[in-house]
Motif scaffolding. Sequence first.
Motif, PDB file in Angstrom:
ATOM      1  N   VAL A  80       0.698  -1.147  -0.010  1.00  0.00           N
ATOM      2  CA  VAL A  80       0.088  -0.133  -0.015  1.00  0.00           C
ATOM      3  C   VAL A  80       0.791   1.319   0.102  1.00  0.00           C
ATOM      4  O   VAL A  80       1.874   1.332   0.632  1.00  0.00           O
ATOM      5  CB  VAL A  80      -1.055  -0.193   1.059  1.00  0.00           C
ATOM      6  CG1 VAL A  80      -1.857   1.333   1.254  1.00  0.00           C
ATOM      7  CG2 VAL A  80      -1.866  -1.250   1.252  1.00  0.00           C
ATOM      8  N   GLN A  81       0.648   2.069  -0.794  1.00  0.00           N
ATOM      9  CA  GLN A  81       1.172   3.398  -0.826  1.00  0.00           C
ATOM     10  C   GLN A  81       0.193   4.531  -0.623  1.00  0.00           C
ATOM     11  O   GLN A  81      -0.920   4.523  -0.977  1.00  0.00           O
ATOM     12  CB  GLN A  81       1.765   3.831  -2.370  1.00  0.00           C
ATOM     13  CG  GLN A  81       2.907   2.565  -2.835  1.00  0.00           C
ATOM     14  CD  GLN A  81       2.137   1.505  -3.126  1.00  0.00           C
ATOM     15  OE1 GLN A  81       1.384   1.493  -3.971  1.00  0.00           O
ATOM     16  NE2 GLN A  81       2.752   0.279  -2.964  1.00  0.00           N
ATOM     17  N   LEU A  82       0.630   5.610   0.185  1.00  0.00           N
ATOM     18  CA  LEU A  82      -0.191   6.554   0.438  1.00  0.00           C
ATOM     19  C   LEU A  82       0.885   7.895  -0.049  1.00  0.00           C
ATOM     20  O   LEU A  82       1.922   8.114   0.793  1.00  0.00           O
ATOM     21  CB  LEU A  82      -0.236   6.842   2.249  1.00  0.00           C
ATOM     22  CG  LEU A  82      -0.884   5.418   2.719  1.00  0.00           C
ATOM     23  CD1 LEU A  82      -0.802   5.811   4.088  1.00  0.00           C
ATOM     24  CD2 LEU A  82      -2.279   5.285   2.270  1.00  0.00           C
ATOM     25  N   VAL A  83       0.012   8.826  -0.706  1.00  0.00           N
ATOM     26  CA  VAL A  83       0.937  10.045  -0.940  1.00  0.00           C
ATOM     27  C   VAL A  83       0.000  11.252  -0.690  1.00  0.00           C
ATOM     28  O   VAL A  83      -1.207  11.417  -1.103  1.00  0.00           O
ATOM     29  CB  VAL A  83       0.945   9.876  -2.696  1.00  0.00           C
ATOM     30  CG1 VAL A  83       1.425  11.521  -3.184  1.00  0.00           C
ATOM     31  CG2 VAL A  83       1.626   8.727  -3.053  1.00  0.00           C
ATOM     32  N   LEU A 101      -6.320  18.946   3.478  1.00  0.00           N
ATOM     33  CA  LEU A 101      -5.121  17.688   2.887  1.00  0.00           C
ATOM     34  C   LEU A 101      -5.614  16.729   2.208  1.00  0.00           C
ATOM     35  O   LEU A 101      -6.977  16.335   2.478  1.00  0.00           O
ATOM     36  CB  LEU A 101      -4.658  17.496   4.195  1.00  0.00           C
ATOM     37  CG  LEU A 101      -3.904  18.330   5.252  1.00  0.00           C
ATOM     38  CD1 LEU A 101      -3.328  17.940   6.232  1.00  0.00           C
ATOM     39  CD2 LEU A 101      -2.866  19.480   4.343  1.00  0.00           C
ATOM     40  N   SER A 102      -5.160  16.173   1.262  1.00  0.00           N
ATOM     41  CA  SER A 102      -5.406  14.854   0.521  1.00  0.00           C
ATOM     42  C   SER A 102      -4.533  13.718   0.718  1.00  0.00           C
ATOM     43  O   SER A 102      -3.403  13.810   0.927  1.00  0.00           O
ATOM     44  CB  SER A 102      -5.739  15.062  -0.903  1.00  0.00           C
ATOM     45  OG  SER A 102      -6.602  16.160  -1.042  1.00  0.00           O
ATOM     46  N   CYS A 103      -4.945  12.381   0.652  1.00  0.00           N
ATOM     47  CA  CYS A 103      -4.173  11.339   0.892  1.00  0.00           C
ATOM     48  C   CYS A 103      -4.708  10.286  -0.072  1.00  0.00           C
ATOM     49  O   CYS A 103      -5.666   9.736   0.000  1.00  0.00           O
ATOM     50  CB  CYS A 103      -4.062  10.881   2.205  1.00  0.00           C
ATOM     51  SG  CYS A 103      -3.086   9.452   2.528  1.00  0.00           S
ATOM     52  N   ALA A 104      -3.761  10.285  -1.033  1.00  0.00           N
ATOM     53  CA  ALA A 104      -4.294   9.100  -2.327  1.00  0.00           C
ATOM     54  C   ALA A 104      -3.644   7.824  -1.834  1.00  0.00           C
ATOM     55  O   ALA A 104      -2.422   7.587  -1.648  1.00  0.00           O
ATOM     56  CB  ALA A 104      -3.701   9.756  -3.577  1.00  0.00           C
ATOM     57  N   VAL A 105      -4.517   6.811  -1.847  1.00  0.00           N
ATOM     58  CA  VAL A 105      -4.198   5.501  -1.648  1.00  0.00           C
ATOM     59  C   VAL A 105      -4.104   4.509  -2.873  1.00  0.00           C
ATOM     60  O   VAL A 105      -5.094   4.642  -3.534  1.00  0.00           O
ATOM     61  CB  VAL A 105      -5.012   4.825  -0.535  1.00  0.00           C
ATOM     62  CG1 VAL A 105      -4.788   3.557  -0.281  1.00  0.00           C
ATOM     63  CG2 VAL A 105      -5.399   5.677   0.654  1.00  0.00           C
ATOM     64  N   SER A 106      -2.991   3.814  -2.904  1.00  0.00           N
ATOM     65  CA  SER A 106      -2.750   2.936  -4.095  1.00  0.00           C
ATOM     66  C   SER A 106      -2.301   1.691  -3.650  1.00  0.00           C
ATOM     67  O   SER A 106      -1.848   1.234  -2.398  1.00  0.00           O
ATOM     68  CB  SER A 106      -1.844   3.562  -5.024  1.00  0.00           C
ATOM     69  OG  SER A 106      -0.574   3.836  -4.689  1.00  0.00           O
ATOM     70  N   GLY A 107      -2.452   0.787  -4.633  1.00  0.00           N
ATOM     71  CA  GLY A 107      -1.788  -0.870  -4.214  1.00  0.00           C
ATOM     72  C   GLY A 107      -3.108  -1.669  -3.916  1.00  0.00           C
ATOM     73  O   GLY A 107      -4.369  -1.023  -3.858  1.00  0.00           O
ATOM     74  N   TYR A 108      -2.812  -2.991  -3.968  1.00  0.00           N
ATOM     75  CA  TYR A 108      -3.791  -3.736  -3.786  1.00  0.00           C
ATOM     76  C   TYR A 108      -4.114  -4.115  -2.403  1.00  0.00           C
ATOM     77  O   TYR A 108      -3.343  -4.680  -1.770  1.00  0.00           O
ATOM     78  CB  TYR A 108      -3.707  -5.276  -4.779  1.00  0.00           C
ATOM     79  CG  TYR A 108      -4.731  -6.212  -4.895  1.00  0.00           C
ATOM     80  CD1 TYR A 108      -5.494  -5.902  -6.001  1.00  0.00           C
ATOM     81  CD2 TYR A 108      -5.282  -7.063  -4.032  1.00  0.00           C
ATOM     82  CE1 TYR A 108      -6.590  -6.638  -6.109  1.00  0.00           C
ATOM     83  CE2 TYR A 108      -6.188  -7.950  -4.054  1.00  0.00           C
ATOM     84  CZ  TYR A 108      -7.068  -7.823  -5.213  1.00  0.00           C
ATOM     85  OH  TYR A 108      -8.048  -8.417  -5.360  1.00  0.00           O
ATOM     86  N   ILE A 109      -5.356  -3.829  -1.948  1.00  0.00           N
ATOM     87  CA  ILE A 109      -5.678  -4.042  -0.416  1.00  0.00           C
ATOM     88  C   ILE A 109      -6.664  -5.150  -0.360  1.00  0.00           C
ATOM     89  O   ILE A 109      -7.793  -5.127  -0.947  1.00  0.00           O
ATOM     90  CB  ILE A 109      -6.216  -2.639   0.064  1.00  0.00           C
ATOM     91  CG1 ILE A 109      -5.381  -1.444   0.054  1.00  0.00           C
ATOM     92  CG2 ILE A 109      -6.699  -3.055   1.586  1.00  0.00           C
ATOM     93  CD1 ILE A 109      -5.920  -0.045   0.260  1.00  0.00           C
TER      94      ILE A 109
END
Length: 123
Positions: free
Chosen positions: A2-5, A20-28
């Motif tokens: 998981v990546q958080l940007v 503020l924003s936090c984009a989540v990527s990766g297979y969860i």
Amino acid sequence: QVQLVESGGGSVQAGGSLKLSCAVSGYIFAYCGMGWYRQAPGKERELVSTIRTDGTTRYADSVKGRFTISQDNVKKTLYLQMNSLKTEDTAVYYCAAEARAAVRLCRYEHNYWGQGTQVTVSS
């Protein structure tokens, strides 16, 4: 994995607002919940707010009534709307998430972290 940007940090005058924003990527496999933390210079990291998958939210007493946490499940993005900012809100803000291999493994302990974004509130 998981990546958080994070994004949206910056400088603002007291009384102003930031989002503020936090984009989540990766297979969860199992998303358990997310939250925002902050750490000011010389101070310990503190929990600002949390949100569960069902939308249940909690806030630190210091930000109640001023901050709002939310999530967009379509965009896979976490937000923190900060209003009526005070100088004491100045800190590095971190996005955090808990993701596990299965729902049964959720422990309500965040195990993924963003890089942090600086929020500076001037008087």
